[in-house]
Design an enzyme around this catalytic site. Structure first.
Site, PDB file in Angstrom:
ATOM      1  CG  HIS A 137      -1.736   1.141   1.558  1.00  0.00           C
ATOM      2  ND1 HIS A 137      -3.206   1.245   1.212  1.00  0.00           N
ATOM      3  CD2 HIS A 137      -1.387   2.531   2.005  1.00  0.00           C
ATOM      4  CE1 HIS A 137      -3.767   2.409   1.715  1.00  0.00           C
ATOM      5  NE2 HIS A 137      -2.463   3.069   1.907  1.00  0.00           N
ATOM      6  CD  GLU A 138       1.731   3.522   3.592  1.00  0.00           C
ATOM      7  OE1 GLU A 138       2.135   4.649   3.186  1.00  0.00           O
ATOM      8  OE2 GLU A 138       0.738   3.231   4.331  1.00  0.00           O
TER       9      GLU A 138
ATOM     10  CG  HIS B  20       0.355   6.271  -0.449  1.00  0.00           C
ATOM     11  ND1 HIS B  20      -1.131   6.633  -1.072  1.00  0.00           N
ATOM     12  CD2 HIS B  20      -0.150   5.586   0.559  1.00  0.00           C
ATOM     13  CE1 HIS B  20      -2.273   6.481  -0.336  1.00  0.00           C
ATOM     14  NE2 HIS B  20      -1.540   5.730   0.730  1.00  0.00           N
TER      15      HIS B  20
HETATM   16 ZN   LIG Z   1      -2.528   5.126   2.493  1.00  0.00          ZN
END
Ligand SMILES: [Zn+2]
Length: 209
Positions: free
Chosen positions: A126-127, A130
């Site tokens: 997830h990170e 980003h």
């Molecule tokens: Zn996030």
């Protein structure tokens, strides 16, 4: 979740497993509809620091500037114990803030870690999403623009758990609860979409390539 001071080290095996999870998820191996992105990850090195302040993400900008390695294309992952699962810096901030570029990930989220439902290593996925320019799938709520990716249906708010059939917006499509850019349990996460894969390619070319 807080570790005692002086603890929180992770094993080399956990680090290897974390890299394997990144490669598996970015290759689209968890779902037949998942995008096989162009991104692969190899371990360039591990630095261990025995500093209780840094371990708790204290003096965060300072320690990141002091320890970061490589250029815009080098993914730096700092493993810390803080009140988040993870935090990332977006690619468009690199020019302004190169010294803090990377992702901070809770040590307990690594494979075999201590955080229930979030210890399969997909917080890092997830990170890194980003870090490669993706927003949350609930960014913008129930709007057509939403997360600026066309093939992720709009959703009103973060998902908790893995509620099959969740449909929080009247716009077309069920909520993308299996998307790595939602807040679902690790076991619920199975995919990036083709649209997200294309956006990451565009962001890489613009900011990291
Ligand atoms: Zn996030």
């Amino acid at each position: 979740m807080a570790a005692e001071d002086g603890t929180g080290d992770v094993t080399d095996q956990q680090i290897d497993q974390q890299i394997a999870v990144l490669n598996n998820t970015f290759a689209g191996n968890e779902d037949s509809n998942a995008a096989d992105t162009s991104f692969t990850f190899s371990l360039a090195g591990v630095d261990r620091f025995y500093n209780d302040t840094w371990h708790r993400d204290g003096a965060s900008k300072k320690y990141r500037k002091q320890t970061r390695e490589g250029g815009a294309n080098a993914l730096n992952i700092w493993l810390v114990d803080f009140n988040y699962l993870g935090i990332a810096q977006f690619p468009w901030d690199y020019t302004q803030s190169p010294g803090t570029d990377g992702v901070r990930v809770h040590v307990g989220s690594l494979p075999g870690g201590s955080i229930q439902n979030f210890n399969l290593g997909e917080t890092a996925t997830h990170e890194v999403g980003h870090w490669l320019g993706l927003y949350h799938t609930f960014q913008g709520g129930c709007t057509a623009l939403n997360d600026e990716v066309a093939d992720t249906p709009a959703q009103s708010s973060p998902t908790d758990g893995c509620p099959a059939g969740r449909d929080s917006c009247s716009l077309p499509g069920l909520d993308p609860i299996h998307n790595y850019m939602d807040y679902s349990y690790d076991s619920c996460y199975t995919q990036f979409t083709l649209g997200q894969s294309g956006r990451m390619d565009d962001m890489w070319a613009a900011y990291r390539g």
